[in-house]
Design a protein around this motif. Structure first.
Motif, mmCIF file in Angstrom:
data_model
loop_
_atom_site.group_PDB
_atom_site.id
_atom_site.type_symbol
_atom_site.label_atom_id
_atom_site.label_comp_id
_atom_site.label_asym_id
_atom_site.label_seq_id
_atom_site.Cartn_x
_atom_site.Cartn_y
_atom_site.Cartn_z
ATOM 1 N N GLU A 285 0.834 -1.206 0.000
ATOM 2 C CA GLU A 285 0.000 0.000 0.000
ATOM 3 C C GLU A 285 0.868 1.255 0.000
ATOM 4 O OE1 GLU A 285 -3.077 0.314 -0.383
ATOM 5 O OE2 GLU A 285 -4.174 -1.424 0.367
ATOM 6 N N LEU A 286 1.921 1.235 0.792
ATOM 7 C CA LEU A 286 2.820 2.392 0.856
ATOM 8 C C LEU A 286 3.543 2.589 -0.467
ATOM 9 C CD1 LEU A 286 3.666 4.522 2.920
ATOM 10 C CD2 LEU A 286 5.574 3.046 3.586
ATOM 11 N N CYS A 287 3.913 1.488 -1.118
ATOM 12 C CA CYS A 287 4.550 1.575 -2.433
ATOM 13 C C CYS A 287 3.584 2.177 -3.451
ATOM 14 C CB CYS A 287 4.996 0.176 -2.873
ATOM 15 S SG CYS A 287 5.804 0.112 -4.478
ATOM 16 N N TYR A 288 2.319 1.772 -3.383
ATOM 17 C CA TYR A 288 1.315 2.308 -4.305
ATOM 18 C C TYR A 288 1.113 3.806 -4.102
ATOM 19 C CZ TYR A 288 -3.304 3.334 -6.174
ATOM 20 O OH TYR A 288 -4.349 3.908 -6.854
ATOM 21 N N THR A 289 0.947 4.231 -2.862
ATOM 22 C CA THR A 289 0.743 5.664 -2.611
ATOM 23 C C THR A 289 2.011 6.456 -2.913
ATOM 24 O OG1 THR A 289 1.313 5.350 -0.267
ATOM 25 C CG2 THR A 289 -1.006 5.236 -0.870
ATOM 26 N N ASN A 290 3.169 5.840 -2.745
ATOM 27 C CA ASN A 290 4.427 6.516 -3.051
ATOM 28 C C ASN A 290 4.520 6.847 -4.532
ATOM 29 O OD1 ASN A 290 6.960 7.595 -2.421
ATOM 30 N ND2 ASN A 290 8.011 5.668 -2.793
ATOM 31 N N GLN A 291 4.012 5.965 -5.380
ATOM 32 C CA GLN A 291 4.100 6.185 -6.826
ATOM 33 C C GLN A 291 2.922 6.985 -7.362
ATOM 34 O OE1 GLN A 291 5.487 2.937 -9.282
ATOM 35 N NE2 GLN A 291 3.940 3.341 -10.837
ATOM 36 N N ASN A 292 1.770 6.909 -6.684
ATOM 37 C CA ASN A 292 0.549 7.472 -7.253
ATOM 38 C C ASN A 292 -0.071 8.557 -6.387
ATOM 39 O OD1 ASN A 292 -0.045 5.557 -9.676
ATOM 40 N ND2 ASN A 292 0.460 4.195 -7.982
ATOM 41 N N LEU A 293 0.750 9.355 -5.720
ATOM 42 C CA LEU A 293 0.189 10.420 -4.890
ATOM 43 C C LEU A 293 -0.610 11.406 -5.736
ATOM 44 C CD1 LEU A 293 -0.050 11.624 -2.062
ATOM 45 C CD2 LEU A 293 2.019 12.956 -2.534
ATOM 46 N N ASP A 294 -0.162 11.687 -6.971
ATOM 47 C CA ASP A 294 -0.898 12.598 -7.854
ATOM 48 C C ASP A 294 -2.267 12.045 -8.220
ATOM 49 O OD1 ASP A 294 1.191 14.312 -7.801
ATOM 50 O OD2 ASP A 294 2.051 13.690 -9.716
ATOM 51 N N TYR A 295 -2.427 10.742 -8.114
ATOM 52 C CA TYR A 295 -3.700 10.104 -8.435
ATOM 53 C C TYR A 295 -4.805 10.558 -7.491
ATOM 54 C CZ TYR A 295 -6.602 6.104 -9.885
ATOM 55 O OH TYR A 295 -7.589 5.311 -10.371
ATOM 56 N N TYR A 296 -4.400 11.071 -6.330
ATOM 57 C CA TYR A 296 -5.360 11.506 -5.317
ATOM 58 C C TYR A 296 -5.229 13.001 -5.065
ATOM 59 C CZ TYR A 296 -5.761 6.548 -4.738
ATOM 60 O OH TYR A 296 -5.958 5.214 -4.989
ATOM 61 N N ASP A 297 -5.168 13.767 -6.173
ATOM 62 C CA ASP A 297 -4.984 15.216 -6.080
ATOM 63 C C ASP A 297 -6.012 15.870 -5.158
ATOM 64 O OD1 ASP A 297 -2.877 15.085 -7.793
ATOM 65 O OD2 ASP A 297 -4.028 15.586 -9.575
ATOM 66 N N TYR A 298 -7.273 15.458 -5.304
ATOM 67 C CA TYR A 298 -8.344 16.092 -4.535
ATOM 68 C C TYR A 298 -8.940 15.162 -3.486
ATOM 69 C CZ TYR A 298 -8.094 19.616 -8.169
ATOM 70 O OH TYR A 298 -7.653 20.577 -9.023
ATOM 71 N N ASP A 299 -8.248 14.026 -3.262
ATOM 72 C CA ASP A 299 -8.707 13.065 -2.257
ATOM 73 C C ASP A 299 -10.191 12.757 -2.432
ATOM 74 O OD1 ASP A 299 -8.388 11.348 -0.084
ATOM 75 O OD2 ASP A 299 -9.221 12.839 1.283
ATOM 76 N N ALA A 300 -10.587 12.492 -3.647
ATOM 77 C CA ALA A 300 -11.968 12.126 -3.959
ATOM 78 C C ALA A 300 -11.938 11.148 -5.112
ATOM 79 C CB ALA A 300 -12.773 13.370 -4.330
#
Length: 435
Positions: A285-300
């Motif tokens: 999970e941490l690896c996923y969020t590390n690579q895809n933080l931009d994927y959750y720009d607006y946390d929605a």
């Protein structure tokens, strides 16, 4: 307290970091990644998946080790594999003895032909079930909707089973070499201490490398090595810490052993396996969020935006895709659409798959891991109109209730239905490629 809660739930995702110092931006990014990892870990019930993998591992560990030991024996270094296995399970010596006994018995019976046929099929089934469960869990974490093909599953995992014993022998040889060098340098206090310190760090390095390789290799998508390094190191350290705790807590488990006797090895091994898989999946999970933080720009996500806004965003995406197709250009990928429209990538991905379900788009993919999917219109551009898109998006799904429409009394119903038809007909004059 309310301000703190609001900061972690809302404000941190709206915070502008352009005017912050590099250290502050880094701290905010790290905090966002950890918060997302914890949220996904709890919301997606990762602990339940860890329990399922624990059961699959318990069922498949003997057949898998039988395959690895058989390959090692074929190359003549089965002793190295056994020593490595006992070191890896140093916190579970009883379980290690039992498993090695099962593996040796398994190989003896297989060699004599007792387990050929049904036994061999059962071995392959348990191995494939475990590997499939692990891949499905990682794909779900990475939100990958497409699994490996049968051919790639066979080739990838067959290569893994052959390379695994060789890597164990190489790492064992490195440890033996460093230990020999340290013994010869006893007269050189500083050098000897440095080499011994290096030997002590080898298990941490190897465990971290194992997790990094797992995070990069297992999901059926392109995972950047840089995104997996820190989660892999943290997971490796946590696993070594788990080993240390288990080894040093044996004295506290003496009463447990007194009650259950030799059977105590099974629940203790299952508990150790459960915690190990929990560490592994949280690192994923941490690896996923590390690579895809931009994927959750607006946390929605796309499910939280209004229907009107969803139609608007779909029109923007379809307009770009249809125009590129009309010009004869290469179809857009997800990242290219994000850059062209400035729509957050998480919205882009979710909406593209909604349009695929509505038969407005088709996805072009290859069997190569990490190859970007590209998207093109599903029909002739003459049929790709705004009215068609709205009609198909709103009609997506099936009627589950057989309603008697004759009970729609009143003179306004036919008028309302006709107005709806007229609205869609007007929208069908707007070509998507012209948007």
């Amino acid at each position: 307290m309310r301000q703190i809660i609001r900061f972690f739930q809302t404000d941190i995702w709206r915070m502008a970091t352009d005017d912050k110092s590099p250290v502050a931006r880094l701290a905010v990014d790290i905090l966002k990644k950890v918060l997302l990892a914890v949220r996904f870990f709890t919301a997606k019930r990762v602990m339940t998946k860890a329990s399922a993998l624990t059961y699959s591992t318990l069922l498949a560990i003997v057949p898998i080790l039988a395959v690895v030991f058989a390959i090692a024996r074929g190359f003549g270094y089965n002793k190295f594999i056994e020593v490595w296995f006992r070191d890896a399970f140093s916190s579970q010596p009883q379980a290690a003895d039992i498993i090695i006994g099962f593996v040796n018995s398994y190989l003896v019976h297989t060699k004599s032909g007792v387990f050929l046929g049904i036994g061999l099929l059962f071995m392959l089934y348990t191995v494939l079930m475990l590997v499939s469960n692990i891949e499905d869990t990682f794909n779900e974490i990475w939100q990958v909707k497409k699994s490996r093909s049968v051919f790639r599953t066979f080739t990838d995992y067959l290569a893994m089973f052959f390379l695994f014993p060789i890597l164990i022998v190489l790492t064992s040889g490195l440890s033996i070499f460093l230990a020999t060098v340290a013994n010869r340098m006893e007269d050189f206090i500083m050098l000897s201490s440095a080499v011994r310190l290096l030997i002590d760090f080898i298990p941490y390095v190897l465990m971290s490398c194992l997790f990094v390789a797992l995070y990069v290799f297992m999901p059926n998508t392109r995972v950047k090595v840089a995104s997996a390094i820190v989660p892999g190191i943290l997971a490796g350290i946590a696993m070594q810490g788990l080993q240390f705790v288990y080894i040093n807590s044996q004295i506290f488990l003496s009463s447990y052993n007194a009650i259950y006797g030799s059977f105590a090895a099974l629940p203790l091994f299952m508990l150790w396996m459960q915690i190990s898989w929990t560490i592994c999946l949280f690192g994923a999970e941490l690896c996923y969020t590390n690579q895809n933080l931009d994927y959750y720009d607006y946390d929605a996500n796309a499910g939280e935006i209004s229907h009107r806004y969803r139609i608007l965003l779909c029109g923007m995406l379809m307009g770009r895709i249809c125009r590129r197709f009309a010009e004869g250009g290469r179809p857009y990928s997800v990242m290219e659409l994000r850059e062209a429209t400035a729509v957050p990538i998480r919205f882009v991905t979710d909406l593209l798959y909604e349009l695929i379900d509505a038969h407005m788009l088709v996805e072009l993919t290859s069997d190569e891991k990490g190859e970007e999917s590209r998207f093109m219109p599903a029909e002739d551009l003459a049929n790709m109109t705004l009215g068609t898109m709205i009609d198909r998006l709103e009609a997506k799904g099936q009627w589950k209730i057989d309603l008697d429409m004759s009970k729609l009394d009143g003179s306004q119903w036919p008028k309302a239905i006709q107005m709806r038809i007229n609205y869609l007909n007007e929208m069908r004059h707007v070509q998507l490629q012209d948007l």
